[in-house]
Write an enzyme that holds these catalytic residues in place. Structure first.
Site, PDB file in Angstrom:
ATOM      1  NE  ARG A  96      -2.018  -1.487   3.573  1.00  0.00           N
ATOM      2  CZ  ARG A  96      -2.517  -2.131   4.630  1.00  0.00           C
ATOM      3  NH1 ARG A  96      -3.791  -2.467   4.651  1.00  0.00           N
ATOM      4  NH2 ARG A  96      -1.746  -2.426   5.648  1.00  0.00           N
TER       5      ARG A  96
ATOM      6  CG  ASP B 243       1.549   6.642   3.098  1.00  0.00           C
ATOM      7  OD1 ASP B 243       0.739   5.761   3.437  1.00  0.00           O
ATOM      8  OD2 ASP B 243       2.615   6.866   3.707  1.00  0.00           O
TER       9      ASP B 243
ATOM     10  NE  ARG C  55       6.289  10.791   3.370  1.00  0.00           N
ATOM     11  CZ  ARG C  55       5.053  11.143   3.736  1.00  0.00           C
ATOM     12  NH1 ARG C  55       4.056  10.263   3.671  1.00  0.00           N
ATOM     13  NH2 ARG C  55       4.832  12.378   4.161  1.00  0.00           N
TER      14      ARG C  55
END
Length: 270
Positions: A49, A51, A200
Site C-alpha cells: 500500500r 500513501d 520517508r
C-alpha cells in the site's frame, strides 16, 4: 482463475492506494475499471500500500474471477475505464496459491530529490526538494549503518500496523545526476518489507546529514534509540515511488518482478 496485474500510477491526485469511502484512491479506481470491463464486481489485493501522493512504478495486485479473457484483453480492456494517470502494464494468470503480498520476497522503492535554490514547478508532485546542497558521501556513510536486519522503530509511523518493527534492509543506493547547485538525487531502497513511513522517515534523516546538520554516525544513534521522537521529521511523499515487489521465478511473472530477473536501476524516466 487467479490473475496478477502490474499497475503503474501517478499518485499525486489520489488519497493513497487503499480503498476509502471517498472513492478517491488508486484501488477504488482500479476496481471500478476492472468491474466495468468484467461486468461483475472485482476486488483486489496489492503487494504494497502507498500513501497519498506516492507513485507506483510497478504495483502488483491479484484477484480471483470466473471471467475468461486473454491477458492482453485484461490490459487493454481495463485501461479503457481507467483515468489517464493509472494504467495496467501486464496481466498474468497465476496459481491459486500465489498471493501478491505474502509471496513477495522483497520490495523496492525509489526517492527522487531535486537539489535547487528554487522549488520544483514542472516536476511538482514528482520529486522531493532540497534548497541546500547535499553531501553524497556523508549520506552514503549514514545509509551503510542501516543495512542489515534491525529494529526500525525510530523510523516507524505511529499508525503502522506491522506486527514487528524488525526488517532486513538489504540495499540503499544513492546516486547523483548533474553538477553544480542544480541536480537530481536518486535514493533506491530494497528490503524484505517496509514499515509505514519508514522510507520517508529515513529520508528526513539522510537529508539532515546531507545538509551537514548531523554527522553520519547520528543515524546509527537514531536507529539504536528505537524511538520515533529522536529522528528527523517525515519527509515529503512527492518524490517517493514504489518500484515493486520481487518474487521467485517459479510464479512465471515478468522478469522485472523476479529475484533472478533484470531489474533496471533508475534511468531518469520520472
Amino acid at each position: 482463475m487467479r490473475l496478477a496485474l502490474g499497475v503503474r500510477y501517478n499518485g499525486r491526485g489520489y488519497q493513497g492506494w487503499q480503498s476509502q469511502l471517498s472513492g478517491l484512491t488508486v484501488q477504488d479506481k482500479l476496481e471500478k475499471a476492472l468491474s466495468s470491463f468484467a461486468d461483475q464486481p472485482i476486488g483486489t489485493l496489492c503487494a504494497g500500500r502507498t500513501d497519498a501522493g506516492v507513485h507506483g512504478i510497478l504495483q502488483v495486485v491479484h484477484f480471483d474471477t470466473e471471467v475468461e479473457r486473454t491477458p492482453n484483453s485484461w490490459v487493454r480492456g481495463t485501461n479503457r475505464f481507467l483515468p489517464d494517470d493509472i494504467a495496467v502494464q501486464w496481466a498474468q494468470p497465476v496459481p491459486d496459491e500465489f498471493h501478491c503480498r505474502a509471496s513477495a520476497l522483497a520490495r523496492r522503492y525509489l526517492y527522487l530529490l531535486s537539489q535547487s535554490p528554487v522549488r520544483p514547478s514542472l516536476e511538482a508532485g514528482r520529486v522531493g526538494w532540497s534548497m541546500r546542497a547535499l553531501d553524497g558521501e556523508a549520506m552514503r556513510a549514514a545509509a551503510a549503518l542501516l543495512i542489515g536486519e534491525h529494529d526500525f522503530s525510530s523510523f516507524r509511523a505511529s499508525a503502522c500496523q506491522a506486527r514487528s518493527p524488525v526488517k532486513n534492509l538489504r540495499r540503499i543506493e544513492i546516486t547523483r545526476q548533474g553538477d553544480g547547485e542544480r541536480c537530481r538525487w536518486a535514493f533506491e531502497f530494497e528490503a524484505d518489507a517496509f514499515l509505514h513511513h519508514m522510507i520517508r522517515n529515513i529520508m528526513g534523516c539522510l537529508v539532515r546529514i546531507g545538509h551537514g546538520d548531523e554527522r553520519p554516525e547520528w543515524i546509527g544513534e537514531v536507529l539504536a534509540a528505537r524511538s520515533r521522537e529522536v529522528a528527523a521529521p517525515t519527509f515529503s511523499p512527492a518524490g517517493l515511488y514504489f518500484l515493486g515487489p520481487l518474487y521467485d521465478a517459479r510464479w512465471g511473472l515478468p522478469a522485472e518482478t523476479t529475484l533472478q530477473g533484470d531489474r533496471p536501476a533508475y534511468d531518469g524516466w520520472a
